[in-house]
Design an enzyme around this catalytic site. Structure first.
Site, PDB file in Angstrom:
ATOM      1  N   TYR A 142       0.822  -1.208   0.000  1.00 22.83           N
ATOM      2  CA  TYR A 142       0.000   0.000   0.000  1.00 22.83           C
ATOM      3  C   TYR A 142       0.859   1.262   0.000  1.00 22.83           C
ATOM      4  O   TYR A 142       0.460   2.290  -0.522  1.00 22.83           O
ATOM      5  CB  TYR A 142      -0.917   0.036   1.235  1.00 22.83           C
ATOM      6  CG  TYR A 142      -2.199  -0.739   1.086  1.00 22.83           C
ATOM      7  CD1 TYR A 142      -2.177  -2.107   0.878  1.00 22.83           C
ATOM      8  CD2 TYR A 142      -3.423  -0.093   1.154  1.00 22.83           C
ATOM      9  CE1 TYR A 142      -3.354  -2.822   0.754  1.00 22.83           C
ATOM     10  CE2 TYR A 142      -4.609  -0.803   1.034  1.00 22.83           C
ATOM     11  CZ  TYR A 142      -4.570  -2.160   0.839  1.00 22.83           C
ATOM     12  OH  TYR A 142      -5.731  -2.853   0.717  1.00 22.83           O
ATOM     13  N   LYS A 187       3.496 -15.489   2.920  1.00 24.48           N
ATOM     14  CA  LYS A 187       3.713 -16.247   1.679  1.00 24.48           C
ATOM     15  C   LYS A 187       5.221 -16.478   1.570  1.00 24.48           C
ATOM     16  O   LYS A 187       5.881 -16.077   0.607  1.00 24.48           O
ATOM     17  CB  LYS A 187       3.138 -15.435   0.495  1.00 24.48           C
ATOM     18  CG  LYS A 187       3.136 -16.149  -0.842  1.00 24.48           C
ATOM     19  CD  LYS A 187       2.117 -17.263  -0.943  1.00 24.48           C
ATOM     20  CE  LYS A 187       2.265 -18.004  -2.261  1.00 24.48           C
ATOM     21  NZ  LYS A 187       1.474 -19.252  -2.310  1.00 24.48           N
ATOM     22  N   ASP A 219      -2.545 -18.476   0.968  1.00 24.31           N
ATOM     23  CA  ASP A 219      -3.522 -19.211   0.141  1.00 24.31           C
ATOM     24  C   ASP A 219      -4.185 -20.304   0.976  1.00 24.31           C
ATOM     25  O   ASP A 219      -5.398 -20.519   0.931  1.00 24.31           O
ATOM     26  CB  ASP A 219      -2.876 -19.760  -1.144  1.00 24.31           C
ATOM     27  CG  ASP A 219      -1.529 -20.441  -0.912  1.00 24.31           C
ATOM     28  OD1 ASP A 219      -1.009 -20.402   0.221  1.00 24.31           O
ATOM     29  OD2 ASP A 219      -0.990 -21.008  -1.885  1.00 24.31           O
ATOM     30  N   ASP A 243      -6.147  -7.222   4.130  1.00 24.58           N
ATOM     31  CA  ASP A 243      -7.284  -6.603   3.437  1.00 24.58           C
ATOM     32  C   ASP A 243      -8.174  -7.685   2.844  1.00 24.58           C
ATOM     33  O   ASP A 243      -9.394  -7.692   3.027  1.00 24.58           O
ATOM     34  CB  ASP A 243      -6.759  -5.672   2.330  1.00 24.58           C
ATOM     35  CG  ASP A 243      -7.895  -5.068   1.528  1.00 24.58           C
ATOM     36  OD1 ASP A 243      -8.851  -4.589   2.153  1.00 24.58           O
ATOM     37  OD2 ASP A 243      -7.827  -5.092   0.281  1.00 24.58           O
TER      38      ASP A 243
HETATM   39  C1  IPM Z   1     -10.314  -1.539   3.930  1.00 27.26           C
HETATM   40  C2  IPM Z   1     -10.587  -0.932   2.582  1.00 27.26           C
HETATM   41  C3  IPM Z   1      -9.432  -0.031   2.202  1.00 27.26           C
HETATM   42  C4  IPM Z   1      -8.182  -0.873   2.144  1.00 27.26           C
HETATM   43  C5  IPM Z   1      -9.619   0.741   0.901  1.00 27.26           C
HETATM   44  C6  IPM Z   1     -10.918   1.524   0.900  1.00 27.26           C
HETATM   45  C7  IPM Z   1      -8.454   1.624   0.593  1.00 27.26           C
HETATM   46  O1  IPM Z   1     -10.803  -1.910   1.627  1.00 27.26           O
HETATM   47  O2  IPM Z   1     -10.226  -0.778   4.910  1.00 27.26           O
HETATM   48  O3  IPM Z   1     -10.206  -2.761   4.032  1.00 27.26           O
HETATM   49  O4  IPM Z   1      -7.888  -1.498   1.114  1.00 27.26           O
HETATM   50  O5  IPM Z   1      -7.463  -0.912   3.132  1.00 27.26           O
HETATM   51 MN    MN Z   2     -10.726  -3.954   2.400  1.00 25.53          MN
END
Ligand code: IPM
Ligand code: MN
Length: 354
Positions: A142, A187, A219, A243
């Site tokens: 990210y 992973k 996975d 996520d």
């Molecule tokens: C979450 C959301 C966010 C992320 C998005 C909206 C950027 O999906 O909080 O899980 O990917 O972290």
């Molecule tokens: Mn999310």
């Protein structure tokens, strides 16, 4: 106690669900004799519209000055369908996480006995499933170096030993408060970053012999979560895997509208439902406010150490579900569905009369 909170409703259904959660917070403060000070701030798509920034400086300052942040959701289809958009609501969420140092995202995956019929999994598999996913929130792909060209693009999945240790420390602590079983998801058979995670986790497992620590490839973990969700107690993983796995986890329970989360940080903590902004439902008073109300319960417990207040909220939420005071997403066939505000009001009334 004096509670100072920032309220960031965001986009879509955010204002409706946050509105109900704030009423619950007020009700609990009144009942238990706490003084509540709160202030609203903008974020997400409407902050882009208003000031051209999805996480404006004024909002950031308010968050920094507050003990905790109650957050709705951000996102708008206008941006989702436009890959060329330079500024996106989600960037505001990521900026907030980074600037507030919210490195640990706690997402409990919990089932309610009265709702197991809503799960896509067989009842006997899912009944009693109750685990916490701890997602690293300010590192990895990210935030790693990116390149976005027409013919080539990349994201870098970068983690330092310090970042890994910091999140694992939180995970061991949570495991200690629960059933002392920690699953580290990575992973490591493919990714260098995952091998560092595993190495650090193995070292820390030796220092935490009271915790049963095991390791699972992501996975495999995604499969195990639907085959045997009760296997897990505390799971810890990097940002991207977390996520994906928490969306999977949320549907095990029957509705995304039920799951709260806490993002614990260096400066303050943010409490938000794990569902998104559901723009199609905005303003219709149909969204399920329970995830946000349960996030407020986490706020009382984690930021303020007020466990009785948190339990009161959870008790009221349970009672609403058992009493079939439910929004459409979790209602039983043939029963009338309640609106967002009706559910919120019912819960406040329950707390007042309990
Ligand atoms: C979450 C959301 C966010 C992320 C998005 C909206 C950027 O999906 O909080 O899980 O990917 O972290
Ligand atoms: Mn999310």
């Amino acid at each position: 106690m004096k509670l100072k909170i920032a309220v960031l409703p965001g986009d879509g259904i955010g204002p409706e669900v946050v509105g109900q959660a704030l009423n619950v917070v007020k009700t609990v403060c009144h009942k238990f004799g706490h003084e509540l000070e709160y202030q609203y701030a903008i974020c997400g798509a409407h902050a882009i519209d208003e000031v051209g920034d999805p996480y404006p400086e004024a909002t950031h300052q308010l968050c920094l000055e507050s003990d905790a942040v109650l957050y709705g959701a951000v996102g708008d289809p206008r941006f989702d369908n436009d890959p060329s958009a330079k500024i996106r609501p989600e960037q505001g969420l990521l900026a907030m996480r980074k600037k507030l140092g919210l490195f640990a995202n706690i997402r409990p995956i919990q089932t309610f006995d009265s709702l197991v019929h809503k799960s896509p999994l067989k009842e006997e598999l899912v009944r009693g499933a109750d685990f916490i996913c701890i997602r690293e929130l300010t590192g990895g792909m990210y935030f790693g170096e990116k390149h976005e060209g027409d013919d080539m693009a990349y994201d870098t999945n970068i983690y330092t030993r310090n970042e890994i240790q910091r999140i694992l420390k939180v995970a061991f602590e949570y495991a200690r408060q629960r059933n002392r079983h920690l699953t580290v998801v990575d992973k490591a058979n493919v990714l260098a970053s995952s091998r560092l995670w595993r190495k650090v986790a193995q070292e820390m497992a030796l220092q935490n012999p009271d915790i049963q620590t095991d390791f699972m490839f992501v996975d495999n973990a995604s499969m195990r979560m639907i085959q045997e969700p009760r296997f897990f107690d505390v799971m810890v993983t990097e940002n991207t895997f977390g996520d994906i796995l928490t969306d999977e986890g949320s549907c095990i329970t029957g509705s995304m509208g039920l799951l709260p989360s806490a993002s614990i940080g260096t400066y303050t903590s943010v409490y938000e439902p794990i569902h998104g902004s559901w723009p199609q439902a905005a303003g219709k008073n149909v969204a399920n406010p329970l995830a946000t109300i349960l996030s407020a319960a986490m706020m009382f417990e984690y930021t303020f150490g007020l466990k009785d207040e948190a339990s009161e909220i959870r008790k009221a939420v349970d009672a609403s579900i058992v009493g079939n005071v439910r929004t459409g997403d979790i209602q039983i066939e043939g029963e009338r569905t309640y609106s967002t505000s009706e559910v919120g009001e019912w819960i406040c009334e329950y707390i007042n009369n309990d």
